[in-house]
Design an enzyme around this catalytic site. Structure first.
Site, PDB file in Angstrom:
ATOM      1  N   ASP A 141       0.995  -1.286  -0.037  1.00 29.85           N
ATOM      2  CA  ASP A 141       0.218   0.121  -0.002  1.00 29.85           C
ATOM      3  C   ASP A 141       0.839   1.295  -0.142  1.00 29.85           C
ATOM      4  OD1 ASP A 141      -2.283   1.733   0.102  1.00 29.85           O
ATOM      5  OD2 ASP A 141      -2.856   0.616   1.968  1.00 29.85           O
ATOM      6  N   ASP A 178     -10.706   2.533  -2.878  1.00 36.24           N
ATOM      7  CA  ASP A 178     -11.105   2.248  -1.572  1.00 36.24           C
ATOM      8  C   ASP A 178     -12.700   2.273  -1.478  1.00 36.24           C
ATOM      9  OD1 ASP A 178      -9.016   1.728  -0.301  1.00 36.24           O
ATOM     10  OD2 ASP A 178      -8.648   3.662   0.818  1.00 36.24           O
TER      11      ASP A 178
END
Ligand code: DGJ
Length: 731
Positions: A470, A540
């Site tokens: 990430d 997301d």
């Protein structure tokens, strides 16, 4: 194929469905002639492609022929400072402060194989033309590379600058320059924001310069390093479209300039805001690669060319199937203990997942986003043992074990920061700038890279078979004090080179680990990252309605197999919207599939339903990974979304249709497939109908009357074995 006509000094690059022609002018300049549908060649280029100067356009240096102005002829690479007033591809500052360069042809080589750009991801294989140019004013040489992929109808370009003389500063150096004749064009790009990535943006090009760019040291949520221009009026199915894709993950720029005579120039490369690279004697600088594709089958055709190119020539050859995962993030956030983990793992197995992914919060003392990034030591108390014990529990439940990391970051509240406060990116005299309460590690510093290699090696070797890498903020102060002052402006590109070095190290060292790329969702969803991590967490935002748009837009450039999509709980965390479980699963099925929810909160019926989707996904996976994509209904244009995936042999197709808002007394709706074998009979598995390909393509299927918002249907088509169709088709 690459051919050279000595008489006309003309290069002809061609694929199955395109030709690209350029010529060396008597003065040594490269003149672009043609890019479009495949042609046999031209006998008299001068007659076929006449040039015209324009008032106020200067001539070529030392050339009496006023027809040839650097400002009006189509070129292969535009250099600043000698009369081409359009956007330049190369801007240099020489030791004496001058910025004029005059590159002329020296020679060419054609080789059956290509090399790659130094330290950067690159397309594999392909016949390559190298055209050498030399600056008449200095010892600089410019080499333009063109690799041709015939089946994929693509050209991959990059450029290299070599210096054998005094130092120069490179202020702009694009990967490609592509000039198009006067005409009416639309520009298409993928713009957006966090949780709303890759929204197609199309508008007519008018005189002036249109720019998409990132200055964030990441390709960004806001703009994607993809660009296209199309003939005005070209649709999803027909018309000429040219796509451009940069293989780069940092700050970039793509510009389209429409000039006074209606011609269009597209350039793209490393972002030039603040960019400056010092090239000393004996040095070379190489641009990232850029792919150019052409299709006369509209935006859909362009996407399919790009998808084939990426799948066959860029994504790792040994890439694995995307496992069906249960990820802990939306289920538990930072708040879990050993019992919760055990419940999630058992739940994952019950839902038919293949892998459990432990997201953020397992290391240091991290219980929110204020601490511990950089301290890659498992929190044994929270996990009820080490990572090995979580991996063991996964194995006992028939699952593989995956883990989340964010290696490029450091928290102020961390052991790492306390021992190495100078390892973060910062500007002396200013407090380090925080974003999501974290700082960026200075990857340009070799000691930082060494630390990451050793600390992550210790993690990846603990029974881990899946890594989610990430990156949750952008770089603000682009400085590394490990660089000498005259090289500090090189930080942005050096950061990306350092990142690529790390990705290369980890992906080579752990060939059995599945790597998922993520940057707060799709903040670095680009061809550079896909070279290492062939699947990216698309966004997301897991809301099914929004995901229709995000996945639809992403498919302009990137194959569906690169997009990871998860079913999450409702009301959705990002939007507060509730959509049916079926719709969430159907939309998520168009790529890597998984769940991002707490199975303990599901009813038995919901669990059973999710199990059927996991089973379906295992059957669909190879089709989704390798098939051709057809965008049948545009969610930006109306109340419906539909994407079809068709196997290369046309024997299997799968389509997902979503209807957004219900209305009383809706009009009858149909779904017309594309690309099918019109003479074949297909079984529609969901309805049991047997229908001929021409019926499905031309008349289409009637769609059910939508009742309720956000409903979806899937249609799985299988060619019937010969004989099985007799007497059963609908004609
Ligand atoms: C951002 C990612 O996109 C999410 O999926 C999750 O991993 C969080 N970071 C964790 O901090």
């Amino acid at each position: 194929m690459i051919s050279y006509d000595e008489r006309q000094k003309l290069f002809h690059l061609s694929g199955e469905r395109f030709s690209y022609l350029f010529q060396v002018l008597p003065q040594g300049y490269l003149r672009h002639l043609y890019y479009g549908q495949r042609i046999g060649g031209v006998q008299d280029a001068e007659e076929m492609f006449p040039v015209r100067a324009c008032s106020f356009s200067p001539g070529l240096p030392g050339c009496g022929d006023s027809r040839f102005s650097p400002d009006t002829f189509s070129c292969e690479f535009s250099v600043y400072g000698a009369g081409d007033f359009r956007e330049c591809s190369l801007l240099l500052e020489k030791e004496d402060g001058t910025r004029t360069a005059d590159f002329r042809y020296e020679g060419y080589e054609i080789s059956p194989e290509k090399g790659g750009p130094d330290g950067m991801p690159a397309f594999r294989g392909g016949e390559t033309l190298a055209v050498r140019l030399k600056d008449t004013l200095s010892s600089l040489r410019l080499v333009l590379y063109y690799t041709v992929y015939e089946e994929e109808n693509a050209i991959v370009r990059r450029a290299v600058l070599q210096n054998t003389g005094p130092s120069v500063r490179i202020l702009r150096f694009m990967s490609f320059c592509s000039d198009f004749p006067a005409g009416n064009y639309d520009r298409i790009s993928l713009n957006g924001a966090y949780a709303a990535e890759r929204m197609p943006d199309r508008a007519p090009l008018s005189q002036g310069v249109y720019t998409v760019s990132s200055t964030r040291c990441a390709s960004s949520h806001e703009h994607n390093p993809f660009f296209a221009i199309s003939a005005t009026g070209a649709s999803e199915e027909w018309g000429e479209v040219y796509g451009f894709l940069l293989v780069y993950s940092g700050s970039f720029v793509m510009r389209a300039e429409k000039d006074a005579l209606g011609g269009v120039r597209v350039t793209g490369g490393i972002g030039d805001t603040g960019f400056c690279w010092r090239l000393d004697k004996g040095g070379r600088f190489c641009t990232p690669e850029a792919a150019l594709v052409y299709s006369c089958e509209g935006t859909g055709g362009m996407s399919r060319e790009l998808h084939d190119l990426l799948r066959r020539r860029l994504l790792p050859q040994s890439r694995k199937e995307t496992p069906i995962v249960l990820n802990s993030w939306e289920a538990a956030g930072f708040s879990y203990d050993a019992n919760k983990l055990a419940s999630l793992i058992r739940g994952a197995a019950e839902l038919g997942a293949e892998c459990f992914v432990l997201d953020d919060g397992w290391f240091g003392s991290r219980s929110d986003d204020t601490s511990s990034l950089g301290d890659w030591t498992p929190n044994r108390r929270k996990l009820g043992g080490g990572l090995e014990s979580v991996a063991k529990l996964c194995r006992e439940n028939g699952l593989s074990f995956g883990i989340w990391v964010e290696p490029e970051m450091i928290s102020k509240n961390s052991e790492l920061y306390r021992s190495h406060p100078d390892w973060c990116v910062r500007c002396k005299g200013l407090a380090p700038i925080e974003s999501r309460r974290q700082l960026v590690l200075d990857l340009v510093n070799p000691a930082v890279r060494e630390y990451l290699r050793s600390s992550l090696d210790a993690i990846f070797s603990q029974g881990v078979s899946y890594v989610k890498w990430d990156m949750n903020r952008n770089v603000a102060e682009e400085i590394s004090y490990t660089l000498p002052p005259e090289r500090r402006a090189e930080f942005g590109h050096r950061y990306i080179l350092a990142l690529y070095e790390l990705l290369d190290y980890f992906t080579r060292k752990y060939p059995d680990i599945f790597f998922l790329g993520c940057a707060g969702g799709g903040g670095r969803y680009d061809a550079g990252m896909l070279y290492y991590f062939p699947v990216q967490w698309a966004s997301d935002n897991t809301d099914a309605a929004d995901r229709c748009r995000i996945q639809y837009g992403g498919s302009y450039a990137y194959p569906l197999c690169t997009s990871d999509n998860h079913v999450s709980s409702c009301p959705n965390l990002s939007t507060g919207r509730t959509t049916p479980l079926k719709t969430r699963a159907d939309v998520a099925s168009l790529g890597g599939f998984g769940a991002e929810l707490d199975p303990a909160k599901l009813s038995e019926e919901e669990k059973a339903e999710l199990r059927t989707y996991a089973v379906r996904q295992k059957k669909l996976r190879s089709l989704i990974a390798e098939g051709d994509v057809f965008r049948l209904k545009d969610p930006f244009a109306g109340n419906e979304f539909c994407m079809e995936v068709l196997s290369k042999d046309k024997k299997t197709a799968y389509a997902v249709w979503v209807h957004f808002f219900a209305a009383a007394n809706p009009p009858p709706m149909r779904l017309r497939f594309r690309g099918l074998d019109k003479a074949a009979c297909y079984l529609v598995e969901e309805t049991g109908q047997r229908l001929m390909g021409d019926v499905l393509v031309n008349a289409g299927l009637p769609l059910p009357l939508p009742y309720g918002d956000f409903i979806s249907e899937t249609f799985t088509l299988k060619v019937c074995p010969k004989g099985a169709e007799e007497g059963k088709n609908e004609r």
